[in-house]
Design a protein around this motif. Structure first.
Motif, mmCIF file in Angstrom:
data_model
loop_
_atom_site.group_PDB
_atom_site.id
_atom_site.type_symbol
_atom_site.label_atom_id
_atom_site.label_comp_id
_atom_site.label_asym_id
_atom_site.label_seq_id
_atom_site.Cartn_x
_atom_site.Cartn_y
_atom_site.Cartn_z
ATOM 1 N N GLN A 77 -13.529 2.028 6.728
ATOM 2 C CA GLN A 77 -13.346 1.004 7.118
ATOM 3 C C GLN A 77 -12.743 -0.519 5.942
ATOM 4 O O GLN A 77 -12.672 0.352 4.188
ATOM 5 C CB GLN A 77 -15.080 0.380 7.155
ATOM 6 N N GLY A 78 -12.568 -1.815 5.947
ATOM 7 C CA GLY A 78 -12.232 -2.566 5.436
ATOM 8 C C GLY A 78 -12.263 -4.187 5.194
ATOM 9 O O GLY A 78 -13.155 -4.157 6.335
ATOM 10 N N SER A 79 -11.532 -4.863 4.809
ATOM 11 C CA SER A 79 -12.675 -6.030 4.608
ATOM 12 C C SER A 79 -11.158 -7.142 4.102
ATOM 13 O O SER A 79 -11.572 -8.467 4.353
ATOM 14 C CB SER A 79 -13.632 -6.255 3.170
ATOM 15 N N SER A 80 -9.180 -6.331 4.335
ATOM 16 C CA SER A 80 -8.607 -7.328 4.435
ATOM 17 C C SER A 80 -7.512 -6.803 5.056
ATOM 18 O O SER A 80 -7.299 -5.451 5.335
ATOM 19 C CB SER A 80 -8.274 -7.407 3.465
ATOM 20 N N VAL A 81 -6.453 -7.300 5.327
ATOM 21 C CA VAL A 81 -5.181 -7.385 6.019
ATOM 22 C C VAL A 81 -4.960 -6.126 5.003
ATOM 23 O O VAL A 81 -4.111 -4.611 5.745
ATOM 24 C CB VAL A 81 -4.120 -7.864 6.190
ATOM 25 N N ARG A 82 -4.607 -6.097 3.743
ATOM 26 C CA ARG A 82 -4.227 -4.896 2.991
ATOM 27 C C ARG A 82 -4.985 -3.841 3.368
ATOM 28 O O ARG A 82 -4.263 -2.731 3.180
ATOM 29 C CB ARG A 82 -4.307 -5.549 2.044
ATOM 30 N N ASP A 83 -6.431 -3.407 3.298
ATOM 31 C CA ASP A 83 -7.037 -2.467 3.581
ATOM 32 C C ASP A 83 -6.487 -2.029 4.511
ATOM 33 O O ASP A 83 -6.665 -0.804 4.600
ATOM 34 C CB ASP A 83 -8.320 -2.862 3.576
ATOM 35 N N GLY A 84 -6.530 -2.899 5.637
ATOM 36 C CA GLY A 84 -6.125 -2.616 7.143
ATOM 37 C C GLY A 84 -4.521 -1.448 7.347
ATOM 38 O O GLY A 84 -4.541 -1.005 7.880
ATOM 39 N N ARG A 85 -3.768 -2.178 6.761
ATOM 40 C CA ARG A 85 -2.731 -0.911 6.802
ATOM 41 C C ARG A 85 -2.782 -0.251 5.758
ATOM 42 O O ARG A 85 -1.796 0.864 6.182
ATOM 43 C CB ARG A 85 -1.505 -2.819 5.436
ATOM 44 N N ARG A 86 -3.241 -0.152 4.362
ATOM 45 C CA ARG A 86 -2.818 1.175 4.039
ATOM 46 C C ARG A 86 -4.503 2.233 4.689
ATOM 47 O O ARG A 86 -3.697 3.806 5.282
ATOM 48 C CB ARG A 86 -4.491 0.663 3.195
ATOM 49 N N LEU A 87 -5.180 1.912 5.349
ATOM 50 C CA LEU A 87 -6.398 2.727 6.614
ATOM 51 C C LEU A 87 -5.350 3.514 7.932
ATOM 52 O O LEU A 87 -5.352 4.277 8.588
ATOM 53 C CB LEU A 87 -7.352 2.349 6.916
ATOM 54 N N LEU A 88 -4.224 1.732 8.945
ATOM 55 C CA LEU A 88 -3.612 2.330 9.372
ATOM 56 C C LEU A 88 -2.192 3.518 9.083
ATOM 57 O O LEU A 88 -1.854 4.463 9.699
ATOM 58 C CB LEU A 88 -2.200 1.321 10.058
ATOM 59 N N ALA A 89 -2.572 3.426 8.119
ATOM 60 C CA ALA A 89 -1.116 3.990 7.671
ATOM 61 C C ALA A 89 -1.462 5.606 7.193
ATOM 62 O O ALA A 89 -0.713 6.960 7.100
ATOM 63 C CB ALA A 89 -0.273 3.526 6.329
ATOM 64 N N THR A 90 -2.368 5.531 6.520
ATOM 65 C CA THR A 90 -3.533 7.261 6.078
ATOM 66 C C THR A 90 -3.864 8.059 7.003
ATOM 67 O O THR A 90 -4.718 9.327 6.593
ATOM 68 C CB THR A 90 -3.854 6.648 4.745
ATOM 69 N N HIS A 91 -5.001 7.211 7.766
ATOM 70 C CA HIS A 91 -5.671 7.481 8.653
ATOM 71 C C HIS A 91 -5.176 7.702 10.149
ATOM 72 O O HIS A 91 -4.842 6.466 10.515
ATOM 73 C CB HIS A 91 -6.955 7.259 8.839
ATOM 74 N N GLU A 92 -5.748 8.519 10.934
ATOM 75 C CA GLU A 92 -5.395 9.154 12.375
ATOM 76 C C GLU A 92 -6.853 8.379 12.926
ATOM 77 O O GLU A 92 -7.902 8.323 12.625
ATOM 78 C CB GLU A 92 -5.477 10.441 12.508
ATOM 79 N N ARG A 101 -10.055 -13.678 11.524
ATOM 80 C CA ARG A 101 -9.842 -14.306 10.041
ATOM 81 C C ARG A 101 -10.338 -13.744 9.352
ATOM 82 O O ARG A 101 -11.175 -13.296 8.840
ATOM 83 C CB ARG A 101 -10.400 -15.966 10.505
ATOM 84 N N LEU A 102 -9.297 -12.755 8.304
ATOM 85 C CA LEU A 102 -9.443 -11.782 7.496
ATOM 86 C C LEU A 102 -9.064 -12.583 6.266
ATOM 87 O O LEU A 102 -8.301 -14.014 6.297
ATOM 88 C CB LEU A 102 -9.030 -10.865 7.351
ATOM 89 N N GLY A 103 -9.614 -13.297 4.921
ATOM 90 C CA GLY A 103 -9.085 -13.549 3.816
ATOM 91 C C GLY A 103 -7.676 -13.360 3.320
ATOM 92 O O GLY A 103 -7.538 -14.844 2.971
ATOM 93 N N ASP A 104 -7.523 -12.852 3.583
ATOM 94 C CA ASP A 104 -5.448 -12.768 2.826
ATOM 95 C C ASP A 104 -4.508 -12.768 4.197
ATOM 96 O O ASP A 104 -3.041 -12.203 4.176
ATOM 97 C CB ASP A 104 -5.045 -11.301 1.951
ATOM 98 N N GLY A 105 -5.358 -12.627 5.768
ATOM 99 C CA GLY A 105 -3.634 -12.913 6.352
ATOM 100 C C GLY A 105 -5.564 -13.068 8.228
ATOM 101 O O GLY A 105 -5.829 -12.718 7.710
ATOM 102 N N SER A 106 -4.000 -12.176 8.983
ATOM 103 C CA SER A 106 -4.819 -12.529 10.327
ATOM 104 C C SER A 106 -5.090 -11.370 10.892
ATOM 105 O O SER A 106 -3.684 -10.023 10.256
ATOM 106 C CB SER A 106 -3.791 -13.364 11.317
ATOM 107 N N GLY A 107 -5.547 -10.872 11.730
ATOM 108 C CA GLY A 107 -6.170 -9.602 12.557
ATOM 109 C C GLY A 107 -4.651 -9.619 13.257
ATOM 110 O O GLY A 107 -4.333 -8.297 13.543
ATOM 111 N N PHE A 108 -4.585 -10.124 13.676
ATOM 112 C CA PHE A 108 -3.051 -10.145 14.662
ATOM 113 C C PHE A 108 -1.832 -10.080 14.258
ATOM 114 O O PHE A 108 -1.484 -8.429 14.989
ATOM 115 C CB PHE A 108 -2.836 -11.823 15.168
ATOM 116 N N ASP A 109 -1.682 -9.907 12.922
ATOM 117 C CA ASP A 109 -0.639 -9.404 12.266
ATOM 118 C C ASP A 109 -1.031 -7.055 12.120
ATOM 119 O O ASP A 109 -0.369 -6.374 12.092
ATOM 120 C CB ASP A 109 -0.777 -9.597 10.901
#
Length: 262
Positions: A77-92, A101-109
């Protein structure tokens, strides 16, 4: 006369009394919920979930509900687009749950990136935004669920299990709005804000299958209700995807609703 002392009904003070469940007179205890073996989400192979939400309280509430269900495994779990990108790249994972609406960007990304990196994953939006523009854009990008924060009559765990088994997870309030749109199309009216959409003609059987999909039924259930094989159901769904130029059941339901074919 026997010297045998009958057992006393007085409980042993050193022993904790047995706790018994009682039900009101005339009521039977509720049956244990069953989880059919053919559905995804068995305890030995739980559904893997990533959760991205910058609302710490809401994220904790959702995480607690997911962790309490043995059919689901919270991978990260994470709280930002940055966290999300890291998790998408490192987890199945099987399901991405993401706020828009995330603090550093959009969830659409993150939805776009998830679709590129994990083509067959399911995506559930969790948002306070309930306007048609955000809802429809999420489905257009490939979301298979849209849940409103703090809404009643919804379960985050059940939503996860719905989407991985071929259904769609939509807050009842939004479902009601979709039904209203369907009624407008059935009466020949069109919402004032509706943009031109692609037209495609579905057969009567394809529309019948899609109606069951809209209700959240999985292929196995549809085959039993219609008296056809699961392979035939999946063939109809593939034809629906091809005709409507969509990539998920939620997209198919959404587009067919807007074009008046449901």
């Amino acid at each position: 006369m026997s010297d045998t002392i009958p057992p006393s009904d007085t409980p042993d003070p050193g022993r904790m009394p047995e706790r018994r469940k009682t039900n009101p007179p005339g009521l039977c205890p509720p049956p244990e919920p069953l989880w059919p073996h053919f559905l995804t989400g068995q305890e030995d192979a739980p559904v893997r979930v990533l959760l991205i939400d910058d609302d710490e309280f809401m994220r904790r509430v959702i995480a607690q509900e997911l962790l309490s269900d043995m059919r689901i495994q919270l991978e990260g779990q994470g709280s930002s687009v940055r966290d999300g990108r890291r998790l998408l790249a490192t987890h199945e994972f099987d399901v991405l749950m993401v706020d828009l609406r995330l603090g550093d960007g959009s969830g659409f990304d993150l939805i776009r990136e998830a679709r590129k990196l994990h083509r067959y994953c399911e995506i559930i939006v969790i948002s306070a935004l309930e306007d048609d523009a955000h809802v429809m854009h999420a489905f257009e990008l490939g979301a298979t669920g849209y849940l409103l924060k703090h809404a009643w009559l919804q379960s985050f765990a059940e939503a996860v299990l719905q989407v991985v088994n071929g259904g769609a997870a939509i807050t009842p309030k939004l479902t009601r709005r979709l039904l209203t749109r369907m009624n407008l199309h059935g009466s020949g009216e069109r919402p004032a804000t509706e943009a031109p959409l692609r037209e495609a003609t579905l057969t009567a059987r394809e529309r019948e299958v899609l109606r069951f999909v809209a209700r959240g039924c999985v292929s196995k259930e549809i085959s039993m209700r219609l008296g056809i094989s699961g392979q035939t159901v999946n063939a109809h769904i593939k034809n629906i995807y091809k005709k409507l130029h969509v990539h998920s059941r939620a997209q198919a339901v959404s587009l067919a609703t807007h074009t008046g074919q449901l």
